[in-house]
Design a protein around this motif. Structure first.
Motif, PDB file in Angstrom:
ATOM      1  N   ALA A  66       0.865  -1.179   0.000  1.00 23.02           N
ATOM      2  CA  ALA A  66       0.000   0.000   0.000  1.00 23.02           C
ATOM      3  C   ALA A  66       0.901   1.228   0.000  1.00 23.02           C
ATOM      4  O   ALA A  66       2.017   1.197   0.534  1.00 23.02           O
ATOM      5  N   THR A  67       0.424   2.319  -0.600  1.00 25.23           N
ATOM      6  CA  THR A  67       1.215   3.544  -0.665  1.00 25.23           C
ATOM      7  C   THR A  67       0.419   4.709  -0.078  1.00 25.23           C
ATOM      8  O   THR A  67      -0.813   4.749  -0.170  1.00 25.23           O
ATOM      9  N   TYR A  68       1.150   5.658   0.505  1.00 27.65           N
ATOM     10  CA  TYR A  68       0.524   6.825   1.128  1.00 27.65           C
ATOM     11  C   TYR A  68       1.374   8.069   0.856  1.00 27.65           C
ATOM     12  O   TYR A  68       2.605   7.990   0.786  1.00 27.65           O
ATOM     13  N   VAL A  69       0.687   9.193   0.747  1.00 27.43           N
ATOM     14  CA  VAL A  69       1.346  10.491   0.662  1.00 27.43           C
ATOM     15  C   VAL A  69       1.198  11.179   2.011  1.00 27.43           C
ATOM     16  O   VAL A  69       0.093  11.262   2.557  1.00 27.43           O
ATOM     17  N   THR A  70       2.281  11.665   2.563  1.00 23.65           N
ATOM     18  CA  THR A  70       2.223  12.376   3.833  1.00 23.65           C
ATOM     19  C   THR A  70       1.520  13.712   3.663  1.00 23.65           C
ATOM     20  O   THR A  70       1.886  14.525   2.824  1.00 23.65           O
ATOM     21  N   ASP A  71       0.476  13.920   4.488  1.00 24.66           N
ATOM     22  CA  ASP A  71      -0.157  15.234   4.592  1.00 24.66           C
ATOM     23  C   ASP A  71       0.151  15.815   5.961  1.00 24.66           C
ATOM     24  O   ASP A  71       0.548  15.082   6.886  1.00 24.66           O
ATOM     25  N   TYR A  72      -0.101  17.103   6.107  1.00 26.19           N
ATOM     26  CA  TYR A  72       0.379  17.825   7.283  1.00 26.19           C
ATOM     27  C   TYR A  72      -0.786  18.458   8.042  1.00 26.19           C
ATOM     28  O   TYR A  72      -1.798  18.845   7.461  1.00 26.19           O
ATOM     29  N   VAL A  73      -0.614  18.582   9.358  1.00 21.74           N
ATOM     30  CA  VAL A  73      -1.593  19.212  10.234  1.00 21.74           C
ATOM     31  C   VAL A  73      -0.905  20.401  10.904  1.00 21.74           C
ATOM     32  O   VAL A  73       0.171  20.239  11.494  1.00 21.74           O
ATOM     33  N   VAL A  79       3.559  25.044  12.954  1.00 21.43           N
ATOM     34  CA  VAL A  79       4.401  23.980  12.388  1.00 21.43           C
ATOM     35  C   VAL A  79       3.520  22.993  11.624  1.00 21.43           C
ATOM     36  O   VAL A  79       2.549  22.468  12.179  1.00 21.43           O
ATOM     37  N   PRO A  80       3.837  22.714  10.347  1.00 27.39           N
ATOM     38  CA  PRO A  80       3.113  21.662   9.628  1.00 27.39           C
ATOM     39  C   PRO A  80       3.655  20.285  10.061  1.00 27.39           C
ATOM     40  O   PRO A  80       4.746  19.893   9.680  1.00 27.39           O
ATOM     41  N   TYR A  81       2.861  19.591  10.882  1.00 29.55           N
ATOM     42  CA  TYR A  81       3.316  18.293  11.398  1.00 29.55           C
ATOM     43  C   TYR A  81       2.970  17.180  10.411  1.00 29.55           C
ATOM     44  O   TYR A  81       1.823  17.051   9.976  1.00 29.55           O
ATOM     45  N   PRO A  82       3.963  16.351  10.043  1.00 29.63           N
ATOM     46  CA  PRO A  82       3.696  15.235   9.129  1.00 29.63           C
ATOM     47  C   PRO A  82       2.992  14.110   9.883  1.00 29.63           C
ATOM     48  O   PRO A  82       3.592  13.433  10.727  1.00 29.63           O
ATOM     49  N   ASP A  83       1.717  13.887   9.589  1.00 24.21           N
ATOM     50  CA  ASP A  83       0.996  12.863  10.356  1.00 24.21           C
ATOM     51  C   ASP A  83      -0.016  12.097   9.527  1.00 24.21           C
ATOM     52  O   ASP A  83      -0.153  10.897   9.701  1.00 24.21           O
ATOM     53  N   ILE A  84      -0.730  12.751   8.621  1.00 23.22           N
ATOM     54  CA  ILE A  84      -1.774  12.069   7.859  1.00 23.22           C
ATOM     55  C   ILE A  84      -1.139  11.200   6.782  1.00 23.22           C
ATOM     56  O   ILE A  84      -0.325  11.669   5.991  1.00 23.22           O
ATOM     57  N   LEU A  85      -1.516   9.940   6.738  1.00 22.90           N
ATOM     58  CA  LEU A  85      -1.080   9.046   5.669  1.00 22.90           C
ATOM     59  C   LEU A  85      -2.220   8.970   4.655  1.00 22.90           C
ATOM     60  O   LEU A  85      -3.111   8.125   4.740  1.00 22.90           O
ATOM     61  N   SER A  86      -2.184   9.892   3.712  1.00 22.04           N
ATOM     62  CA  SER A  86      -3.266  10.037   2.745  1.00 22.04           C
ATOM     63  C   SER A  86      -3.173   8.961   1.672  1.00 22.04           C
ATOM     64  O   SER A  86      -2.083   8.586   1.234  1.00 22.04           O
ATOM     65  N   THR A  87      -4.340   8.495   1.251  1.00 22.50           N
ATOM     66  CA  THR A  87      -4.378   7.482   0.196  1.00 22.50           C
ATOM     67  C   THR A  87      -4.314   8.097  -1.199  1.00 22.50           C
ATOM     68  O   THR A  87      -4.362   7.372  -2.194  1.00 22.50           O
ATOM     69  N   LYS A  88      -4.198   9.418  -1.287  1.00 25.13           N
ATOM     70  CA  LYS A  88      -4.069  10.035  -2.611  1.00 25.13           C
ATOM     71  C   LYS A  88      -2.735   9.635  -3.235  1.00 25.13           C
ATOM     72  O   LYS A  88      -1.795   9.226  -2.537  1.00 25.13           O
ATOM     73  N   THR A  89      -2.628   9.772  -4.528  1.00 23.43           N
ATOM     74  CA  THR A  89      -1.430   9.314  -5.231  1.00 23.43           C
ATOM     75  C   THR A  89      -0.621  10.454  -5.835  1.00 23.43           C
ATOM     76  O   THR A  89       0.380  10.226  -6.508  1.00 23.43           O
ATOM     77  N   GLN A  99       9.213  16.270   0.918  1.00 21.13           N
ATOM     78  CA  GLN A  99       7.980  15.489   0.921  1.00 21.13           C
ATOM     79  C   GLN A  99       8.329  14.026   1.152  1.00 21.13           C
ATOM     80  O   GLN A  99       9.214  13.479   0.483  1.00 21.13           O
ATOM     81  N   SER A 100       7.651  13.398   2.122  1.00 18.76           N
ATOM     82  CA  SER A 100       7.860  11.965   2.321  1.00 18.76           C
ATOM     83  C   SER A 100       6.688  11.187   1.744  1.00 18.76           C
ATOM     84  O   SER A 100       5.535  11.639   1.783  1.00 18.76           O
ATOM     85  N   LEU A 101       7.003  10.037   1.191  1.00 17.88           N
ATOM     86  CA  LEU A 101       6.020   9.115   0.631  1.00 17.88           C
ATOM     87  C   LEU A 101       6.199   7.768   1.324  1.00 17.88           C
ATOM     88  O   LEU A 101       7.334   7.332   1.547  1.00 17.88           O
ATOM     89  N   TRP A 102       5.089   7.130   1.641  1.00 16.42           N
ATOM     90  CA  TRP A 102       5.130   5.889   2.425  1.00 16.42           C
ATOM     91  C   TRP A 102       4.832   4.674   1.552  1.00 16.42           C
ATOM     92  O   TRP A 102       3.922   4.707   0.718  1.00 16.42           O
ATOM     93  N   PHE A 103       5.586   3.609   1.825  1.00 15.19           N
ATOM     94  CA  PHE A 103       5.333   2.313   1.187  1.00 15.19           C
ATOM     95  C   PHE A 103       5.235   1.274   2.305  1.00 15.19           C
ATOM     96  O   PHE A 103       6.183   1.079   3.071  1.00 15.19           O
ATOM     97  N   SER A 104       4.059   0.628   2.399  1.00 14.99           N
ATOM     98  CA  SER A 104       3.823  -0.366   3.444  1.00 14.99           C
ATOM     99  C   SER A 104       3.609  -1.734   2.807  1.00 14.99           C
ATOM    100  O   SER A 104       2.970  -1.849   1.752  1.00 14.99           O
ATOM    101  N   PHE A 105       4.105  -2.756   3.498  1.00 12.74           N
ATOM    102  CA  PHE A 105       4.020  -4.119   2.980  1.00 12.74           C
ATOM    103  C   PHE A 105       3.368  -5.011   4.035  1.00 12.74           C
ATOM    104  O   PHE A 105       3.822  -5.060   5.185  1.00 12.74           O
ATOM    105  N   THR A 106       2.316  -5.675   3.621  1.00 13.10           N
ATOM    106  CA  THR A 106       1.654  -6.645   4.495  1.00 13.10           C
ATOM    107  C   THR A 106       2.174  -8.025   4.141  1.00 13.10           C
ATOM    108  O   THR A 106       2.020  -8.489   3.002  1.00 13.10           O
ATOM    109  N   VAL A 107       2.800  -8.662   5.119  1.00  9.36           N
ATOM    110  CA  VAL A 107       3.411  -9.973   4.923  1.00  9.36           C
ATOM    111  C   VAL A 107       2.440 -11.019   5.459  1.00  9.36           C
ATOM    112  O   VAL A 107       2.184 -11.093   6.660  1.00  9.36           O
ATOM    113  N   GLY A 108       1.876 -11.814   4.575  1.00  8.85           N
ATOM    114  CA  GLY A 108       0.870 -12.795   4.959  1.00  8.85           C
ATOM    115  C   GLY A 108       1.452 -14.046   5.574  1.00  8.85           C
ATOM    116  O   GLY A 108       2.678 -14.240   5.636  1.00  8.85           O
TER     117      GLY A 108
END
Length: 520
Positions: A66-73, A79-89, A99-108
């Motif tokens: 799964a991938t996420y774009v960091t959004d800020y609060v 201070v724009p705090y990096p916290d929201i893991l947005s599902t936008k691409t 800008q940080s981008l997240w890549f998550s891996f679910t290991v079954g």
């Protein structure tokens, strides 16, 4: 363009720069039934650019991404705090910001053991950038949340419509949901609540009992008699159980919090009102409430899952003892516990509480006492809610490092604590704790964000680090069955307590790898 990788526990602000030791290399260490994540960071000093897509190359069977774009609060500190893991691409990145981008891996459960190369790609208006990470899967399998020895609970807020006239002047996640309670969209949203709780390894469902009884048609039929209808209650519980992974069903407290000497009850119209404790009507209601719950849970086969919350954060032991005496009579053998924010009351409740849940600084104040209670057979959990807010204490505030949310569970393992409760899952609309710019306890009232577009929820960096911490606890617990001395030594080295900890993300990843290697 500067491009580098960071572990999930690293906090990447817009002003974060690439250090000389930073590189694109990253190794993720995973057991089966586990989620692992990393970040790709981009920064250009010459021009703004667009991130247009995030992609993951082919993966071995049993592993998904799964991938996420960091959004800020942003709050009143600016201070724009990096916290929201947005599902936008896609997102816009201004010049000289990161800008940080997240890549998550679910290991079954069936993922192949070994070290796999995973290719993550960030497509931008300045070109495409592909990075090879390593994902090492060890021959270790984590239990499902419902089978975990560690209890994890949040206070939920399932009934807010999150109106568009939200108190935030510029809330970051508009629009909020506008469902009517119990309509088709609301039930679909609750299914996504349950799925998110499962992802976050939440295995204790906090049930808003009075709202469900009131909305389900329960009512008072005489001064000392009530007619309780559990139809809606059952639908709510069964809906969450169908989509989640729960070991415990925790019924919310109905006695007024802190110094309250009143208990919630139902009037002739089924509306919630307050009865004064020790009055005949309140005694009759309490017996009806506790005995009916017990009988109903017994009929449903849920009795082994039942946990009672009696009075939240009591500042006197009187009413808690009153309720516990009634539970002993009406609900024999049922676990009763509650968040406790003073050590004095914790000691006064000795012999009454089955499950101590002291706030983390209250636990530190009375560690020896809680160790005694564990030896006596009582459960000891911990919780966080607003306090302690001084620097140095771990907490789940947005303006603290998200790695604290992970390290809390290491501190729990160090002290043999077998559960954790955090009060705020999704209280976005309470100004003191939520998304209001002037919130005092920034983010403490929520660990997820609304995703109205998908009728779902978005994770936060704090939430993902919470998942990591719970997974680490499971790994340490598995190791303790094989080599308890090694498990405790590694845990104490990482987090000796709730203030004595190591916050280097790479060191934490190395500690996880060490535990997995020993388990292998």
């Amino acid at each position: 363009m500067y491009i580098w990788s960071k572990p999930a526990s690293a906090q990447v602000f817009k002003h974060t720069r690439k250090w000389p030791e930073d590189s694109t290399a990253l190794t993720l260490h995973a057991a089966r039934n586990m989620v692992v994540s990393g970040q790709v960071c981009l920064r250009d000093t010459d021009t703004a650019f667009e991130v247009t897509a995030l992609e993951v190359g082919s993966l071995p069977a049993g592993i998904t991404a799964a991938t996420y774009v960091t959004d800020y609060v942003t709050y009143n500190d600016g201070v724009p705090y990096p916290d929201i893991l947005s599902t936008k691409t896609a997102c816009h990145v201004t010049m000289n910001t990161t800008q940080s981008l997240w890549f998550s891996f679910t290991v079954g459960e069936d993922a192949p053991v070994g070290t796999h190369t995973v290719t993550v790609t960030v497509k931008t208006s300045l070109g495409d950038y592909s990075i090879d990470w390593k994902l090492t899967v060890y021959p270790v399998t984590l239990p499902a949340p419902k089978d975990s020895a560690f209890g994890h609970e949040y206070f939920l807020n399932p009934f807010s419509n999150f109106p568009k006239d939200h108190p935030c002047e510029k809330p970051p996640c508009e629009p909020f949901y506008t469902h009517i309670r119990y309509d088709e969209g609301w039930w679909a949203l609750m299914a996504n609540f349950a799925k998110t709780l499962k992802t976050m390894r939440v295995n204790s469902l906090n049930i808003p009992v009075m709202a469900l009884l009131s909305d389900g048609g329960s009512k008072r039929i005489s001064d000392t008699e009530w007619e309780l209808d559990f139809g809606l209650f059952d639908r709510f519980v069964e809906h969450f159980m169908a989509h989640g992974s729960f070991r415990y069903l925790s019924v919310c407290s109905v006695i007024g919090a802190v110094n309250g000497k009143y208990m919630q009850a139902l009037d002739e119209n089924g509306k919630v009102f307050w009865l004064e404790i020790y009055t005949p009507a309140c005694e009759a209601w309490a017996r009806t409430f506790y005995s009916s719950l017990y009988k109903h849970f017994e009929e449903k086969g849920w009795l082994p899952m039942l946990q009672m919350r009696l009075q939240d954060e009591p500042h006197t032991s009187e009413f808690w003892k009153w309720a516990k005496d009634l539970c002993r009579e009406c609900m024999p053998g049922i676990i009763c516990g509650e968040p406790l924010d003073t050590h004095t009351v914790s000691r006064e409740l000795c012999g009454y509480v089955d499950q101590y849940i002291p706030r983390i600084e209250v636990y530190e104040e009375g560690k020896d006492y809680y160790l005694e209670r564990q030896k006596a057979g009582d459960q000891v959990w911990c919780y966080s809610c607003c306090y302690p807010f001084e620097m140095g204490w771990m907490n789940k505030f947005i303006d603290l490092p998200p790695i604290y949310s992970r390290l809390m569970k290491w501190a729990c393992f160090t002290h043999g604590i077998t559960g954790f409760l955090h009060w705020g899952f999704n209280y976005w609309d309470i100004s003191l704790y939520g998304l209001h710019p002037d919130a005092r306890f920034k983010g403490d009232g929520f660990i997820v964000y609304p995703d109205a577009e998908n009728n779902s929820l978005m994770l936060s960096a704090r939430g993902l680090n919470t998942i990591d911490g719970l997974q680490d606890w499971e790994l340490l617990n598995l190791l303790s069955e094989k080599n308890p001395a090694a498990a405790k030594a590694i845990s104490r080295r990482v987090a000796f307590g709730f203030t004595d900890l190591h916050t280097d993300p790479l060191s934490l990843e190395a500690a996880r790898a060490e535990v997995l290697t020993l388990l292998s």
